[in-house]
Design an enzyme around this catalytic site. Structure first.
Site, PDB file in Angstrom:
ATOM      1  N   LYS A   1      40.750  49.968  32.018  1.00  0.00           N
ATOM      2  CA  LYS A   1      40.188  51.175  31.410  1.00  0.00           C
ATOM      3  C   LYS A   1      38.771  51.402  31.931  1.00  0.00           C
ATOM      4  O   LYS A   1      37.937  50.505  31.856  1.00  0.00           O
ATOM      5  CB  LYS A   1      40.146  51.028  29.895  1.00  0.00           C
TER       6      LYS A   1
ATOM      7  N   HIS B   1      48.212  39.305  35.654  1.00  0.00           N
ATOM      8  CA  HIS B   1      49.056  39.414  34.470  1.00  0.00           C
ATOM      9  C   HIS B   1      48.302  39.149  33.166  1.00  0.00           C
ATOM     10  O   HIS B   1      47.350  38.391  33.117  1.00  0.00           O
ATOM     11  CB  HIS B   1      50.278  38.478  34.551  1.00  0.00           C
TER      12      HIS B   1
ATOM     13  N   TYR C   1      43.096  42.363  30.134  1.00  0.00           N
ATOM     14  CA  TYR C   1      42.485  43.653  29.818  1.00  0.00           C
ATOM     15  C   TYR C   1      41.138  43.710  30.522  1.00  0.00           C
ATOM     16  O   TYR C   1      40.276  42.852  30.310  1.00  0.00           O
ATOM     17  CB  TYR C   1      42.286  43.827  28.311  1.00  0.00           C
TER      18      TYR C   1
END
Length: 169
Positions: free
Chosen positions: A112, A124, A127
């Site tokens: 993000k 994997h 975040y």
């Protein structure tokens, strides 16, 4: 209209594996020799380069995907993925993110408002939010950028060639 759009792309050298399950908006562009797998939706101003593979089960909205990249079982919104990247499966690339050339964002990872540099890997279960990941970084499984102090968000910077161990916050 969707069928006509898909036919136009196929005539220009794009392989649409299953036109009946593929949906594209009129402003979508897909480069020659790319393959769009079944159950893929491309919306808005999405641009997919040449020699790419997108799908199956992908949703891209206002995303740019560079040449020779692959995106599988993932969602991309308002972001840029540069050339020769591997995205997915089950990745979520959120707005204001730039995934650099030859980078990999893997299984169940989310990015993000971040930049992931050349050749870096978030393979994997991680975040990456509001971060600048420089080139050739490896982010271990289960890593999270924690950059909110309760009042403000701060940018996380991970320098070039860093190795971030699994389960790091």
């Amino acid at each position: 209209i969707n069928r006509r759009m898909l036919e136009r792309l196929m005539l220009s050298g794009v392989t649409i594996v299953d036109p009946a399950s593929t949906h594209m908006d009129a402003d979508v562009e897909v480069g020659q020799d790319s393959v769009v797998e079944p159950f893929t939706i491309l919306r808005g101003r999405t641009k997919v380069g040449s020699q790419c593979r997108v799908g199956p089960f992908c949703f891209l909205e206002n995303a740019q995907v560079g040449n020779e990249s692959s995106v599988s079982l993932s969602q991309l919104r308002d972001c840029r993925v540069l050339e020769k990247c591997v995205i997915g499966p089950y990745s979520n690339i959120r707005p204001e993110s730039v995934i650099g050339p030859r980078a990999k964002i893997g299984n169940f990872s989310e990015v993000k408002a971040s930049r992931v540099g050349f050749g870096s890997k978030v393979p994997h279960l991680s975040y990456i939010g509001d971060a600048d990941i420089r080139e050739d970084v490896n982010v271990g499984a289960g890593s999270i950028t924690c950059n909110y102090d309760g009042k403000e968000k701060h940018k996380t910077v991970i320098e070039a060639r860093a190795f971030i161990g699994s389960g790091t916050m």
